[in-house]
Design an enzyme around this catalytic site. Sequence first.
Site, PDB file in Angstrom:
ATOM      1  N   ASP A 310       2.308  11.289   3.221  1.00  0.00           N
ATOM      2  CA  ASP A 310       1.935   9.977   3.763  1.00  0.00           C
ATOM      3  C   ASP A 310       0.427   9.740   3.569  1.00  0.00           C
ATOM      4  OD1 ASP A 310       2.139   7.480   4.878  1.00  0.00           O
ATOM      5  OD2 ASP A 310       2.408   8.169   6.948  1.00  0.00           O
ATOM      6  N   HIS A 314      -8.223   4.848   3.590  1.00  0.00           N
ATOM      7  CA  HIS A 314      -8.892   3.661   4.170  1.00  0.00           C
ATOM      8  C   HIS A 314     -10.395   3.808   3.985  1.00  0.00           C
ATOM      9  CE1 HIS A 314      -5.348   1.867   5.914  1.00  0.00           C
ATOM     10  NE2 HIS A 314      -5.022   3.002   6.505  1.00  0.00           N
TER      11      HIS A 314
END
Length: 430
Positions: A310, A314
């Site tokens: 996953d 960011h």
Amino acid sequence: MISTLKGSILLENGTIYDPCNNKIIKGAILLQNGIIKEVGKFTPPKNVKRINCQGKIVAPGLIDIHAHFREPGREDKETLATGALAAFSGGFTRVCVMPNTNPPLDSPESIRFILEKAADLPIHIFPIGAITQRQEGLELTEIGEMVQAGAVAISDDGLPVQNGQVMRYAVEYAQKFKIPVINHAEDTYLSNGGVMNESALSTQFGLPGNPDISESVMVHRDLEIAEFTNGRIHIPHVSTARSVHLIRQYKKKGLNITAEVTPHHLGLSENTLSQFDTNAKVAPPLRTDKDRKALIDGLMDGTIDCIATDHAPHTIEEKEMDFIHAPCGMIGLESAFGLAHTVLVEAGAKTEQVIQWMTDGAARVMGWELNPFGIGCPAEISIIDPKEKWQFTESHIQSRSRNSPMVGMAFKGRVVSTISGKYFFGKQLD
Ligand SMILES: [Zn+2]
């Protein structure tokens, strides 16, 4: 760094492990310009370049079936190229990328875009198509055409499919194409804006909590739909003991269901959180130590099939926001093996088993038949030192983003080199 393998290369003195057949192959591996020429006992040619794998396990390249590479739309966070490099440095030679890009991968054209862009990268990238148009959760995508274009599964990951009827149709259609439906299991009414696990700790931090049932209620619904339709679902990033319990019960009925767990849910709990480290803010959130142990038990008894990262990059600016407003997600490809291996070996697993969860186990979810070390195949190999103790630092990060709460952690076990066709990453080649 990445280098290119030219000529004859001999991987010798290592333990060659085939996780698909759970067997050790005695001998060496000969590569010729990135193609596997010989495996086992043979007389190597003269002028061969030797890589001494003494004390190492020579395994297939790792496979991650759940990563977010942000292209198209947020190339400031990650591109297919930087994501591929992050993966390659972590031992991966195959990665499935999630479709929650901007715009989302919800058409055959967008699937082709990824495959064309990824064609020359050092690893293999497999796009996952969206379940619904624009990932709005309402109208199904052209699933058949996306599969024809190269989509290996469908998912609206990042967003759950809230509408049960839409999920039912998705599972029914996907069955025709023999691909798994991967629903981000979260009842957003129950998670209710929670930014961390709901517990005494969230109360203490004064942060809104996301209860474990927000996941298990949705997992239960999807399991019911899978049973009712006799369909094929894969449950991503399982985070709670309740979900593990449900999946175990439904697996006993013989359904065609699989599940994955992330290294961070195996290795970290809400106790490792501080209300200031937004890099540990993730969806689903880090849960309790009891949940963490249930996830490990789930892997050990086969309730959970594989490990997936996953990986969710960011920007620093976004992660510098306060805990409530910062986006969810952490990068994970570079630390995946180190973290998973450290935690699972401590819990009693063998290195070979960890390798199986990160290769064969992942491949089986996607319905791929691996042919590890097949003669004539392009090399997909990870060379693993199960004993190396190392500290994960920013210098190990190849991703364009830096949002990892694992920085500073001590690991045991490391992928020291990765080979994918003619490409090599690592320090063993001199
Ligand atoms: Zn998700």
